[in-house]
Design a protein around this motif. Structure first.
Motif, mmCIF file in Angstrom:
data_model
loop_
_atom_site.group_PDB
_atom_site.id
_atom_site.type_symbol
_atom_site.label_atom_id
_atom_site.label_comp_id
_atom_site.label_asym_id
_atom_site.label_seq_id
_atom_site.Cartn_x
_atom_site.Cartn_y
_atom_site.Cartn_z
ATOM 1 N N ASN A 291 60.084 34.631 47.910
ATOM 2 C CA ASN A 291 61.166 35.155 48.253
ATOM 3 C C ASN A 291 60.597 35.792 50.081
ATOM 4 O O ASN A 291 60.265 35.375 50.594
ATOM 5 C CB ASN A 291 61.691 36.126 47.969
ATOM 6 C CG ASN A 291 60.798 37.166 47.195
ATOM 7 O OD1 ASN A 291 60.262 37.839 47.904
ATOM 8 N ND2 ASN A 291 61.793 37.409 46.044
ATOM 9 N N PHE A 292 61.951 36.535 50.779
ATOM 10 C CA PHE A 292 61.149 36.630 52.242
ATOM 11 C C PHE A 292 60.368 38.495 52.044
ATOM 12 O O PHE A 292 59.750 38.373 53.040
ATOM 13 C CB PHE A 292 62.766 37.992 52.886
ATOM 14 C CG PHE A 292 62.827 37.794 52.295
ATOM 15 C CD1 PHE A 292 62.668 39.565 53.029
ATOM 16 C CD2 PHE A 292 64.051 38.109 51.388
ATOM 17 C CE1 PHE A 292 63.445 40.951 52.864
ATOM 18 C CE2 PHE A 292 64.907 40.129 50.589
ATOM 19 C CZ PHE A 292 64.620 40.467 51.434
ATOM 20 N N ARG A 293 60.075 38.578 51.189
ATOM 21 C CA ARG A 293 59.552 40.127 51.193
ATOM 22 C C ARG A 293 57.829 39.489 50.758
ATOM 23 O O ARG A 293 56.746 40.472 50.551
ATOM 24 C CB ARG A 293 59.232 40.612 49.697
ATOM 25 C CG ARG A 293 60.869 41.130 50.438
ATOM 26 C CD ARG A 293 61.754 41.700 48.568
ATOM 27 N NE ARG A 293 62.751 41.976 48.376
ATOM 28 C CZ ARG A 293 63.571 42.508 47.756
ATOM 29 N NH1 ARG A 293 63.169 42.090 45.822
ATOM 30 N NH2 ARG A 293 64.933 43.391 47.502
ATOM 31 N N TYR B 67 63.538 57.250 56.986
ATOM 32 C CA TYR B 67 62.790 57.433 58.578
ATOM 33 C C TYR B 67 61.268 58.036 58.924
ATOM 34 O O TYR B 67 61.119 58.084 58.999
ATOM 35 C CB TYR B 67 64.280 58.078 59.323
ATOM 36 C CG TYR B 67 64.038 58.545 60.719
ATOM 37 C CD1 TYR B 67 64.264 57.342 61.669
ATOM 38 C CD2 TYR B 67 63.633 59.648 61.330
ATOM 39 C CE1 TYR B 67 64.203 57.490 63.129
ATOM 40 C CE2 TYR B 67 63.429 59.782 62.826
ATOM 41 C CZ TYR B 67 63.577 58.905 63.775
ATOM 42 O OH TYR B 67 63.598 58.982 65.344
ATOM 43 N N GLU B 68 61.993 58.972 58.083
ATOM 44 C CA GLU B 68 60.243 60.371 57.958
ATOM 45 C C GLU B 68 59.188 58.843 57.947
ATOM 46 O O GLU B 68 58.129 59.481 58.001
ATOM 47 C CB GLU B 68 60.868 61.308 56.819
ATOM 48 C CG GLU B 68 59.164 62.032 56.709
ATOM 49 C CD GLU B 68 59.655 62.859 55.364
ATOM 50 O OE1 GLU B 68 58.097 63.833 55.260
ATOM 51 O OE2 GLU B 68 60.364 63.093 55.277
ATOM 52 N N ASN B 69 59.654 58.331 56.888
ATOM 53 C CA ASN B 69 57.999 57.039 56.177
ATOM 54 C C ASN B 69 57.926 56.349 57.489
ATOM 55 O O ASN B 69 57.111 55.987 57.873
ATOM 56 C CB ASN B 69 58.755 56.167 54.891
ATOM 57 C CG ASN B 69 57.863 55.419 54.989
ATOM 58 O OD1 ASN B 69 57.716 53.812 54.842
ATOM 59 N ND2 ASN B 69 56.842 55.617 53.738
ATOM 60 N N PHE B 70 58.972 55.739 58.307
ATOM 61 C CA PHE B 70 58.715 54.981 58.978
ATOM 62 C C PHE B 70 57.858 56.128 60.364
ATOM 63 O O PHE B 70 57.244 55.198 60.791
ATOM 64 C CB PHE B 70 60.356 54.538 59.543
ATOM 65 C CG PHE B 70 61.012 53.333 59.247
ATOM 66 C CD1 PHE B 70 60.793 53.070 58.054
ATOM 67 C CD2 PHE B 70 61.021 52.202 59.951
ATOM 68 C CE1 PHE B 70 61.095 51.446 57.618
ATOM 69 C CE2 PHE B 70 61.438 51.028 59.679
ATOM 70 C CZ PHE B 70 61.528 51.159 58.757
ATOM 71 N N LYS C 259 58.381 48.945 52.765
ATOM 72 C CA LYS C 259 57.944 48.029 51.399
ATOM 73 C C LYS C 259 57.086 49.727 50.996
ATOM 74 O O LYS C 259 57.604 49.955 49.545
ATOM 75 C CB LYS C 259 56.886 47.680 51.109
ATOM 76 C CG LYS C 259 56.502 47.399 49.984
ATOM 77 C CD LYS C 259 55.107 46.014 49.923
ATOM 78 C CE LYS C 259 54.837 44.825 48.287
ATOM 79 N NZ LYS C 259 54.148 44.220 48.765
ATOM 80 N N GLU C 260 56.559 50.602 51.124
ATOM 81 C CA GLU C 260 56.399 51.744 50.837
ATOM 82 C C GLU C 260 57.330 52.504 50.046
ATOM 83 O O GLU C 260 57.439 53.138 49.227
ATOM 84 C CB GLU C 260 55.251 52.534 51.765
ATOM 85 C CG GLU C 260 53.950 53.834 50.971
ATOM 86 C CD GLU C 260 53.558 53.795 52.819
ATOM 87 O OE1 GLU C 260 53.853 54.856 53.441
ATOM 88 O OE2 GLU C 260 51.971 53.874 52.385
#
Length: 380
Positions: free
Chosen positions: A175-177, A302-305, A263-264
Protein backbone atom coordinates in the motif's frame (compact mmCIF):
# COMPACT_ATOMS: atom_id res chain seq x y z
CA UNK A 1 14.04 -7.75 -17.77
CA UNK A 2 16.65 -10.08 -16.36
CA UNK A 3 20.10 -9.82 -17.91
CA UNK A 4 21.85 -13.01 -19.07
CA UNK A 5 25.36 -12.81 -17.64
CA UNK A 6 28.15 -13.77 -20.02
CA UNK A 7 31.33 -15.39 -18.82
CA UNK A 8 34.40 -13.22 -19.32
CA UNK A 9 36.00 -15.92 -21.47
CA UNK A 10 33.01 -16.01 -23.83
CA UNK A 11 32.93 -12.24 -24.15
CA UNK A 12 36.67 -12.16 -24.91
CA UNK A 13 36.26 -14.90 -27.51
CA UNK A 14 33.47 -12.99 -29.31
CA UNK A 15 35.56 -9.84 -29.17
CA UNK A 16 38.54 -11.71 -30.71
CA UNK A 17 36.34 -12.60 -33.68
CA UNK A 18 35.48 -8.95 -34.22
CA UNK A 19 32.03 -9.00 -32.65
CA UNK A 20 31.05 -6.09 -30.37
CA UNK A 21 30.51 -6.71 -26.65
CA UNK A 22 26.76 -6.68 -26.03
CA UNK A 23 24.42 -7.16 -23.11
CA UNK A 24 21.93 -9.86 -24.11
CA UNK A 25 18.51 -9.74 -22.41
CA UNK A 26 15.68 -12.20 -22.15
CA UNK A 27 13.21 -12.24 -25.03
CA UNK A 28 9.94 -10.45 -24.37
CA UNK A 29 7.87 -13.54 -25.09
CA UNK A 30 4.21 -14.07 -25.86
CA UNK A 31 2.19 -15.38 -22.96
CA UNK A 32 2.21 -19.11 -22.20
CA UNK A 33 -1.32 -20.60 -22.12
CA UNK A 34 -0.13 -24.22 -22.09
CA UNK A 35 0.73 -24.59 -18.38
CA UNK A 36 -2.36 -25.41 -16.29
CA UNK A 37 -3.17 -23.94 -12.90
CA UNK A 38 -0.79 -20.97 -12.89
CA UNK A 39 -1.47 -18.13 -10.45
CA UNK A 40 0.43 -15.12 -11.77
CA UNK A 41 0.96 -11.98 -9.71
CA UNK A 42 1.73 -8.79 -11.63
CA UNK A 43 3.06 -6.45 -8.97
CA UNK A 44 4.42 -2.94 -8.97
CA UNK A 45 3.43 0.64 -8.13
CA UNK A 46 0.63 2.55 -9.79
CA UNK A 47 1.64 3.42 -13.33
CA UNK A 48 4.02 0.48 -13.74
CA UNK A 49 1.90 -1.14 -16.46
CA UNK A 50 0.22 -4.00 -14.56
CA UNK A 51 -3.13 -3.68 -16.31
CA UNK A 52 -1.45 -2.93 -19.63
CA UNK A 53 0.44 -6.24 -19.24
CA UNK A 54 -2.94 -7.91 -18.66
CA UNK A 55 -4.24 -6.29 -21.85
CA UNK A 56 -1.27 -7.80 -23.70
CA UNK A 57 -2.28 -11.23 -22.36
CA UNK A 58 -5.77 -10.59 -23.78
CA UNK A 59 -4.32 -9.76 -27.21
CA UNK A 60 -2.08 -12.84 -27.14
CA UNK A 61 -5.12 -14.98 -26.29
CA UNK A 62 -6.99 -13.62 -29.32
CA UNK A 63 -4.09 -14.69 -31.56
CA UNK A 64 -3.80 -18.10 -29.87
CA UNK A 65 -7.51 -18.80 -30.37
CA UNK A 66 -6.99 -18.69 -34.15
CA UNK A 67 -4.71 -21.73 -33.95
CA UNK A 68 -5.81 -25.27 -34.77
CA UNK A 69 -6.86 -28.35 -32.84
CA UNK A 70 -3.34 -29.31 -31.74
CA UNK A 71 -2.95 -25.95 -29.99
CA UNK A 72 -6.40 -26.29 -28.38
CA UNK A 73 -5.29 -29.58 -26.85
CA UNK A 74 -2.11 -27.96 -25.52
CA UNK A 75 -4.01 -25.09 -23.86
CA UNK A 76 -6.93 -27.08 -22.45
CA UNK A 77 -7.73 -29.12 -19.33
CA UNK A 78 -11.02 -30.92 -19.89
CA UNK A 79 -13.58 -28.32 -21.00
CA UNK A 80 -11.39 -25.45 -19.77
CA UNK A 81 -9.45 -23.60 -22.49
CA UNK A 82 -6.90 -21.11 -21.18
CA UNK A 83 -7.02 -19.13 -24.44
CA UNK A 84 -10.49 -17.97 -23.35
CA UNK A 85 -9.95 -14.95 -21.10
CA UNK A 86 -12.34 -13.20 -18.70
CA UNK A 87 -11.69 -9.86 -16.95
CA UNK A 88 -12.93 -9.14 -13.42
CA UNK A 89 -12.93 -5.82 -11.58
CA UNK A 90 -14.12 -4.75 -8.13
CA UNK A 91 -17.49 -3.00 -7.75
CA UNK A 92 -15.86 -0.29 -5.62
CA UNK A 93 -13.64 0.60 -8.58
CA UNK A 94 -16.51 2.25 -10.45
CA UNK A 95 -15.19 5.78 -9.94
CA UNK A 96 -12.13 5.08 -12.08
CA UNK A 97 -12.07 5.23 -15.89
CA UNK A 98 -15.55 6.81 -16.09
CA UNK A 99 -14.86 8.00 -19.65
CA UNK A 100 -14.53 4.45 -21.00
CA UNK A 101 -17.21 1.92 -22.09
CA UNK A 102 -18.66 -0.48 -19.53
CA UNK A 103 -16.96 -3.47 -21.17
CA UNK A 104 -13.49 -1.89 -21.20
CA UNK A 105 -10.31 -3.35 -19.75
CA UNK A 106 -8.78 0.07 -19.11
CA UNK A 107 -5.23 1.15 -18.57
CA UNK A 108 -3.59 4.56 -18.61
CA UNK A 109 -2.82 4.68 -22.30
CA UNK A 110 -5.93 2.98 -23.69
CA UNK A 111 -8.33 0.07 -23.32
CA UNK A 112 -9.53 -3.21 -24.81
CA UNK A 113 -13.21 -4.07 -25.23
CA UNK A 114 -14.00 -7.35 -23.47
CA UNK A 115 -17.56 -7.76 -24.76
CA UNK A 116 -19.44 -10.18 -22.52
CA UNK A 117 -16.25 -11.50 -20.89
CA UNK A 118 -16.13 -8.89 -18.13
CA UNK A 119 -17.78 -8.58 -14.73
CA UNK A 120 -17.71 -6.43 -11.61
CA UNK A 121 -17.86 -8.37 -8.36
CA UNK A 122 -18.16 -7.45 -4.70
CA UNK A 123 -16.34 -10.36 -3.06
CA UNK A 124 -15.11 -13.95 -3.39
CA UNK A 125 -18.69 -15.24 -3.57
CA UNK A 126 -19.18 -13.10 -6.68
CA UNK A 127 -16.03 -14.65 -8.14
CA UNK A 128 -17.41 -18.14 -7.53
CA UNK A 129 -20.58 -17.20 -9.40
CA UNK A 130 -18.60 -15.91 -12.39
CA UNK A 131 -16.51 -19.11 -12.42
CA UNK A 132 -19.64 -21.27 -12.34
CA UNK A 133 -21.30 -19.22 -15.10
CA UNK A 134 -18.26 -19.55 -17.41
CA UNK A 135 -17.12 -23.20 -17.13
CA UNK A 136 -15.06 -23.20 -20.34
CA UNK A 137 -13.08 -20.03 -19.63
CA UNK A 138 -9.52 -20.96 -18.67
CA UNK A 139 -7.89 -17.63 -17.80
CA UNK A 140 -9.30 -15.05 -15.40
CA UNK A 141 -7.66 -11.65 -14.99
CA UNK A 142 -8.69 -10.26 -11.58
CA UNK A 143 -7.81 -6.59 -11.30
CA UNK A 144 -6.66 -5.29 -7.88
CA UNK A 145 -7.31 -8.58 -6.09
CA UNK A 146 -6.10 -7.06 -2.81
CA UNK A 147 -9.39 -5.13 -2.64
CA UNK A 148 -11.29 -8.39 -2.10
CA UNK A 149 -11.75 -10.58 0.96
CA UNK A 150 -9.02 -13.10 1.80
CA UNK A 151 -11.30 -16.07 1.00
CA UNK A 152 -10.67 -15.23 -2.68
CA UNK A 153 -7.18 -16.74 -2.45
CA UNK A 154 -8.62 -20.16 -1.56
CA UNK A 155 -11.31 -20.00 -4.25
CA UNK A 156 -8.55 -19.30 -6.77
CA UNK A 157 -6.28 -22.04 -5.48
CA UNK A 158 -9.03 -24.68 -5.58
CA UNK A 159 -10.11 -23.90 -9.16
CA UNK A 160 -6.51 -23.87 -10.38
CA UNK A 161 -5.77 -27.22 -8.70
CA UNK A 162 -9.00 -28.97 -9.63
CA UNK A 163 -9.71 -27.63 -13.14
CA UNK A 164 -6.42 -26.20 -14.42
CA UNK A 165 -7.78 -22.65 -14.55
CA UNK A 166 -5.14 -19.90 -14.75
CA UNK A 167 -5.48 -16.66 -12.79
CA UNK A 168 -3.62 -13.40 -13.44
CA UNK A 169 -3.60 -10.67 -10.80
CA UNK A 170 -2.55 -7.13 -11.73
CA UNK A 171 -2.53 -5.87 -8.15
CA UNK A 172 -0.88 -3.70 -5.55
CA UNK A 173 0.87 -5.88 -2.99
CA UNK A 174 2.22 -2.89 -1.06
CA UNK A 175 0.00 0.00 0.00
CA UNK A 176 1.02 3.66 0.06
CA UNK A 177 2.69 2.99 3.45
CA UNK A 178 5.03 0.42 1.83
CA UNK A 179 3.39 -2.25 4.01
CA UNK A 180 1.72 -5.40 2.69
CA UNK A 181 -1.65 -4.15 1.51
CA UNK A 182 -3.67 -6.48 3.75
CA UNK A 183 -4.13 -10.16 4.63
CA UNK A 184 -5.48 -10.85 1.14
CA UNK A 185 -2.23 -9.56 -0.39
CA UNK A 186 -0.24 -11.82 1.95
CA UNK A 187 -2.31 -14.86 0.94
CA UNK A 188 -1.92 -13.99 -2.74
CA UNK A 189 1.84 -14.20 -2.26
CA UNK A 190 1.40 -17.54 -0.47
CA UNK A 191 -0.53 -19.16 -3.33
CA UNK A 192 1.27 -17.57 -6.31
CA UNK A 193 3.14 -19.78 -8.77
CA UNK A 194 4.64 -16.84 -10.67
CA UNK A 195 5.48 -13.27 -9.65
CA UNK A 196 6.25 -10.68 -12.33
CA UNK A 197 7.52 -7.45 -10.77
CA UNK A 198 7.11 -4.27 -12.79
CA UNK A 199 8.58 -0.84 -12.12
CA UNK A 200 7.98 2.68 -13.33
CA UNK A 201 10.11 5.76 -13.55
CA UNK A 202 10.03 7.73 -10.31
CA UNK A 203 7.54 10.53 -10.95
CA UNK A 204 9.47 13.11 -8.96
CA UNK A 205 10.40 15.83 -11.48
CA UNK A 206 14.11 15.61 -10.64
CA UNK A 207 14.46 11.81 -10.73
CA UNK A 208 14.50 8.99 -13.28
CA UNK A 209 15.31 6.06 -10.98
CA UNK A 210 13.18 2.93 -10.79
CA UNK A 211 10.09 3.34 -8.64
CA UNK A 212 8.87 0.37 -6.63
CA UNK A 213 6.35 2.16 -4.41
CA UNK A 214 3.01 3.90 -4.73
CA UNK A 215 3.09 7.35 -3.17
CA UNK A 216 -0.05 9.13 -1.93
CA UNK A 217 -0.15 12.89 -1.67
CA UNK A 218 -2.60 15.80 -1.61
CA UNK A 219 -2.29 18.96 -3.68
CA UNK A 220 -3.08 22.03 -1.54
CA UNK A 221 -2.64 25.46 -3.12
CA UNK A 222 -0.05 24.08 -5.49
CA UNK A 223 1.93 22.38 -2.72
CA UNK A 224 2.72 18.65 -2.63
CA UNK A 225 1.47 17.34 0.73
CA UNK A 226 2.50 13.74 1.55
CA UNK A 227 -0.20 11.58 3.10
CA UNK A 228 0.35 10.86 6.77
CA UNK A 229 1.06 7.26 7.72
CA UNK A 230 -2.38 6.95 9.36
CA UNK A 231 -4.25 8.23 6.29
CA UNK A 232 -7.17 5.86 5.55
CA UNK A 233 -5.97 2.69 3.87
CA UNK A 234 -8.55 2.84 1.07
CA UNK A 235 -9.91 6.03 -0.47
CA UNK A 236 -11.99 5.32 -3.56
CA UNK A 237 -11.72 7.94 -6.29
CA UNK A 238 -10.96 8.56 -9.93
CA UNK A 239 -7.62 8.54 -11.70
CA UNK A 240 -7.65 12.23 -12.61
CA UNK A 241 -5.28 14.64 -10.87
CA UNK A 242 -6.97 16.55 -8.06
CA UNK A 243 -6.18 19.85 -6.38
CA UNK A 244 -7.91 18.95 -3.14
CA UNK A 245 -7.30 18.77 0.59
CA UNK A 246 -9.52 15.67 0.88
CA UNK A 247 -9.01 13.62 -2.30
CA UNK A 248 -5.49 12.25 -2.80
CA UNK A 249 -3.32 11.79 -5.83
CA UNK A 250 -0.96 8.88 -6.48
CA UNK A 251 2.44 8.60 -8.10
CA UNK A 252 5.17 6.02 -8.52
CA UNK A 253 8.19 6.96 -6.40
CA UNK A 254 11.65 5.64 -5.56
CA UNK A 255 13.04 5.21 -2.04
CA UNK A 256 14.38 8.75 -1.85
CA UNK A 257 11.20 10.52 -2.96
CA UNK A 258 8.60 8.35 -1.24
CA UNK A 259 7.74 10.59 1.72
CA UNK A 260 5.83 8.97 4.59
CA UNK A 261 5.59 11.31 7.58
CA UNK A 262 3.90 10.38 10.84
CA UNK A 263 4.81 6.70 11.12
CA UNK A 264 6.67 7.16 14.40
CA UNK A 265 3.84 9.32 15.78
CA UNK A 266 1.30 6.65 14.84
CA UNK A 267 2.92 3.99 17.01
CA UNK A 268 4.45 6.15 19.76
CA UNK A 269 1.42 8.38 20.35
CA UNK A 270 -1.76 7.73 18.35
CA UNK A 271 -2.07 3.99 18.94
CA UNK A 272 -1.31 4.26 22.70
CA UNK A 273 -4.04 6.93 22.95
CA UNK A 274 -6.43 4.50 21.25
CA UNK A 275 -5.43 1.77 23.70
CA UNK A 276 -6.20 4.10 26.62
CA UNK A 277 -9.61 4.86 25.09
CA UNK A 278 -10.33 1.15 24.65
CA UNK A 279 -9.79 0.74 28.42
CA UNK A 280 -12.23 3.53 29.23
CA UNK A 281 -9.93 6.57 29.43
CA UNK A 282 -11.05 8.61 26.43
CA UNK A 283 -9.88 12.05 27.58
CA UNK A 284 -6.26 11.92 26.25
CA UNK A 285 -7.47 10.80 22.83
CA UNK A 286 -10.22 13.43 22.82
CA UNK A 287 -7.67 16.13 23.66
CA UNK A 288 -5.35 15.05 20.85
CA UNK A 289 -8.18 14.88 18.30
CA UNK A 290 -9.36 18.32 19.40
CA UNK A 291 -5.85 19.71 18.84
CA UNK A 292 -5.59 18.01 15.42
CA UNK A 293 -8.90 19.61 14.46
CA UNK A 294 -8.61 23.08 15.94
CA UNK A 295 -5.01 23.93 16.87
CA UNK A 296 -2.57 21.50 15.33
CA UNK A 297 0.49 23.26 16.81
CA UNK A 298 -0.71 22.09 20.23
CA UNK A 299 -0.88 18.46 19.15
CA UNK A 300 1.53 15.60 19.81
CA UNK A 301 1.70 15.20 16.03
CA UNK A 302 3.15 18.70 15.57
CA UNK A 303 5.59 18.18 18.43
CA UNK A 304 6.74 14.92 16.85
CA UNK A 305 7.23 16.65 13.49
CA UNK A 306 9.37 19.33 15.11
CA UNK A 307 11.56 16.67 16.72
CA UNK A 308 11.83 14.54 13.58
CA UNK A 309 11.97 16.96 10.64
CA UNK A 310 12.96 20.44 11.83
CA UNK A 311 16.24 21.42 10.18
CA UNK A 312 16.37 18.22 8.10
CA UNK A 313 16.51 17.76 4.35
CA UNK A 314 13.03 18.13 2.80
CA UNK A 315 11.71 19.76 6.00
CA UNK A 316 9.20 21.81 4.03
CA UNK A 317 7.58 18.89 2.24
CA UNK A 318 7.27 16.91 5.47
CA UNK A 319 5.52 19.82 7.20
CA UNK A 320 3.24 20.17 4.15
CA UNK A 321 1.66 16.90 5.34
CA UNK A 322 -0.10 18.96 8.04
CA UNK A 323 -1.92 21.17 5.50
CA UNK A 324 -4.73 18.83 4.29
CA UNK A 325 -8.07 18.88 6.10
CA UNK A 326 -9.62 16.28 8.40
CA UNK A 327 -6.47 14.99 10.10
CA UNK A 328 -8.48 14.30 13.26
CA UNK A 329 -11.02 12.29 11.27
CA UNK A 330 -8.22 10.27 9.65
CA UNK A 331 -6.65 9.48 13.01
CA UNK A 332 -10.00 8.25 14.33
CA UNK A 333 -10.64 6.12 11.23
CA UNK A 334 -7.23 4.48 11.67
CA UNK A 335 -7.99 3.55 15.30
CA UNK A 336 -11.50 2.32 14.46
CA UNK A 337 -11.01 0.49 11.14
CA UNK A 338 -7.48 -0.85 11.28
CA UNK A 339 -6.60 -1.13 14.97
CA UNK A 340 -10.08 -1.97 16.32
CA UNK A 341 -9.26 0.04 19.43
CA UNK A 342 -12.21 2.45 19.38
CA UNK A 343 -15.68 0.88 19.72
CA UNK A 344 -18.45 2.28 17.54
CA UNK A 345 -20.20 3.97 20.48
CA UNK A 346 -16.97 5.78 21.39
CA UNK A 347 -16.47 6.74 17.75
CA UNK A 348 -19.96 8.25 17.62
CA UNK A 349 -19.46 10.09 20.88
CA UNK A 350 -16.13 11.62 19.82
CA UNK A 351 -17.52 12.63 16.43
CA UNK A 352 -20.43 14.39 18.13
CA UNK A 353 -18.41 16.09 20.86
CA UNK A 354 -15.72 17.35 18.47
CA UNK A 355 -18.12 18.16 15.60
CA UNK A 356 -16.09 16.08 13.14
CA UNK A 357 -16.91 15.87 9.41
CA UNK A 358 -19.57 13.14 9.17
CA UNK A 359 -19.82 13.31 5.36
CA UNK A 360 -16.13 12.56 5.02
CA UNK A 361 -16.26 9.88 7.71
CA UNK A 362 -19.27 8.16 6.13
CA UNK A 363 -17.53 7.87 2.77
CA UNK A 364 -14.16 6.71 4.09
CA UNK A 365 -15.63 4.21 6.55
CA UNK A 366 -17.77 2.78 3.74
CA UNK A 367 -14.74 2.59 1.41
CA UNK A 368 -12.93 0.62 4.13
CA UNK A 369 -15.92 -1.71 4.66
CA UNK A 370 -16.75 -0.44 8.16
CA UNK A 371 -19.87 1.68 7.47
CA UNK A 372 -21.35 3.61 10.38
CA UNK A 373 -24.59 5.59 10.55
CA UNK A 374 -24.15 8.97 12.19
CA UNK A 375 -27.91 9.54 12.40
CA UNK A 376 -28.52 6.99 15.15
CA UNK A 377 -28.97 8.25 18.73
CA UNK A 378 -25.85 8.43 20.87
CA UNK A 379 -25.27 6.09 23.78
CA UNK A 380 -24.35 8.41 26.61
Amino acid sequence: MAQIEQKIESADFLKSLGFPTLDVHETFSHFDFTSPGRRVLLIGPMGSGKTEFAARVWRDAAIAQKKGEKVRILTSSGQVDRRKVFFIRSEIDGARFTDYPEDALCYRSGYISCGENIAKIKDSFGLEQVLNDNPTVGTFIIDEASFFDERLAYVVRNHSYERGVMFIFPTLILNFRRDLFNSTARLMLDIATDVIPLTAYCEHPDCINDAFYTYRYYQVEGKECPALYFDPLIIVGGDSHKDSTLEPNYAARCDTHHYLPGKEYTFFHLKPLGELASRGNERPLRNELAALKGNIEQSMLYENFCERYRGKTDEEIFFNALLPQNIAEKALVFLFCEQNLVPEEVLLRLVSELDLDTNYLSKVLSDNKRPVSFEQPLLL
